[in-house]
Design an enzyme around this catalytic site. Sequence first.
Site, short mmCIF file in Angstrom:
data_model
loop_
_atom_site.label_atom_id
_atom_site.label_comp_id
_atom_site.label_asym_id
_atom_site.label_seq_id
_atom_site.Cartn_x
_atom_site.Cartn_y
_atom_site.Cartn_z
N PRO A 1 0.80 -1.24 0.03
CG PRO A 1 -0.69 -1.56 1.75
CD PRO A 1 0.69 -2.14 1.14
CD GLU B 1 -0.39 -6.19 10.31
OE1 GLU B 1 -1.38 -7.09 10.42
OE2 GLU B 1 -0.52 -5.06 10.22
NE ARG C 1 -4.22 -4.66 -22.28
CZ ARG C 1 -4.08 -3.36 -22.83
NH1 ARG C 1 -3.07 -2.44 -22.33
NH2 ARG C 1 -4.67 -2.94 -23.95
CG ASP D 1 -1.89 4.63 -26.86
OD1 ASP D 1 -1.91 4.73 -28.14
OD2 ASP D 1 -2.85 4.22 -26.09
C1 LIG Z 1 8.13 -4.31 1.99
O1 LIG Z 1 6.60 -4.32 1.52
C2 LIG Z 1 5.82 -5.09 2.34
O2 LIG Z 1 6.14 -5.63 3.50
C3 LIG Z 1 4.44 -5.23 2.01
O3 LIG Z 1 3.49 -4.91 3.19
C4 LIG Z 1 2.41 -5.09 2.82
C5 LIG Z 1 1.30 -4.86 4.07
C6 LIG Z 1 0.12 -5.36 4.02
C7 LIG Z 1 -0.74 -5.73 2.72
C8 LIG Z 1 0.38 -5.99 1.61
C9 LIG Z 1 -0.27 -6.48 0.19
O4 LIG Z 1 -0.43 -5.51 -0.73
C10 LIG Z 1 -1.37 -4.58 -0.64
O5 LIG Z 1 -2.04 -4.70 0.37
C11 LIG Z 1 -1.49 -3.36 -1.61
C12 LIG Z 1 -0.83 -3.20 -2.76
N1 LIG Z 1 -1.31 -2.31 -3.28
N2 LIG Z 1 -2.32 -1.76 -2.70
C13 LIG Z 1 -2.60 -2.49 -1.72
C14 LIG Z 1 1.72 -5.62 1.64
#
Ligand SMILES: COC(=O)COc1cccc(COC(=O)c2cn[nH]c2)c1
Length: 246
Positions: A88, A115, A157, A172
């Site tokens: 996110p 998390e 795609r 494009d």
């Molecule tokens: C280093 O990166 C991480 O630790 C990723 O952390 C998380 C935490 C909670 C949820 C997620 C899954 O991705 C999404 O929720 C997400 C992606 N795009 N919009 C929503 C990933």
Amino acid sequence: MRIDVVTIFPEYLEPLNVSLVGKARTRGQLDVRVHDLRSFTHDKHRTVDDTPFGGGPGMVMKPEPWGEALDSVAASGEELPTLVVPTPSGRPFTQELAVELAERPWLVFTPARYEGIDRRVIDEASTRMPVEEVSIGDYVLAGGEAAVLVIVEAVARLLPGVLGNAESHRDDSFAPGAMADLLEGPVYTKPPEWRGRTVPEVLLSGHHGKIARWRRDEAFRRTAALRPDLIERCDPATFDKHDRRL
Ligand SMILES: COC(=O)COc1cccc(COC(=O)c2cn[nH]c2)c1
């Protein structure tokens, strides 16, 4: 293009065996390999998560399995992969980023659960390969696997030969600062009348100039109504030069 996905839910990536991506794999245009993160654990319970340092709710994905998984994947190819981490808090995924990723030879996706992944995994990987933390939207999923499906579909795609005759989208250009990228306008096909509803006359006229003008006006009208933010980026000077769509 080669795509690797490391996940605790390999079955979640089954959709990559069907439709557009599935066909591209069969044709050898895409090499997709899915790896179970748990095969890089060594304890009886195949543990991939633990409580967060500093306390707080939920669990954090342990660094060791990810480190071993990325070592194994990176060692199995000749080139340098790009790590794509759905999160996110990532860079917003747009058509422009899809075009960027479609130009890379090898993408490795690390969808997280819980998390998230211990930050040291990303920091350590960044010393060895380019890392893109990517957000598909401002919401939180239970895991990144659905985001991987979205990103892979949008990228696949764009690969040469994957889309067949509709490949015009590839031409494009999304040069920043040029005309805004407009939303698609309405589309129609046979029959010419359906449940009392007809098709805009201009589309049956065979007058290609008028049709292009009508389509651009409709796309502009739709974009102004639904996504005025996209219009603001419009550079009127180039508006007539390019006919581009998201
Ligand atoms: C280093 O990166 C991480 O630790 C990723 O952390 C998380 C935490 C909670 C949820 C997620 C899954 O991705 C999404 O929720 C997400 C992606 N795009 N919009 C929503 C990933």
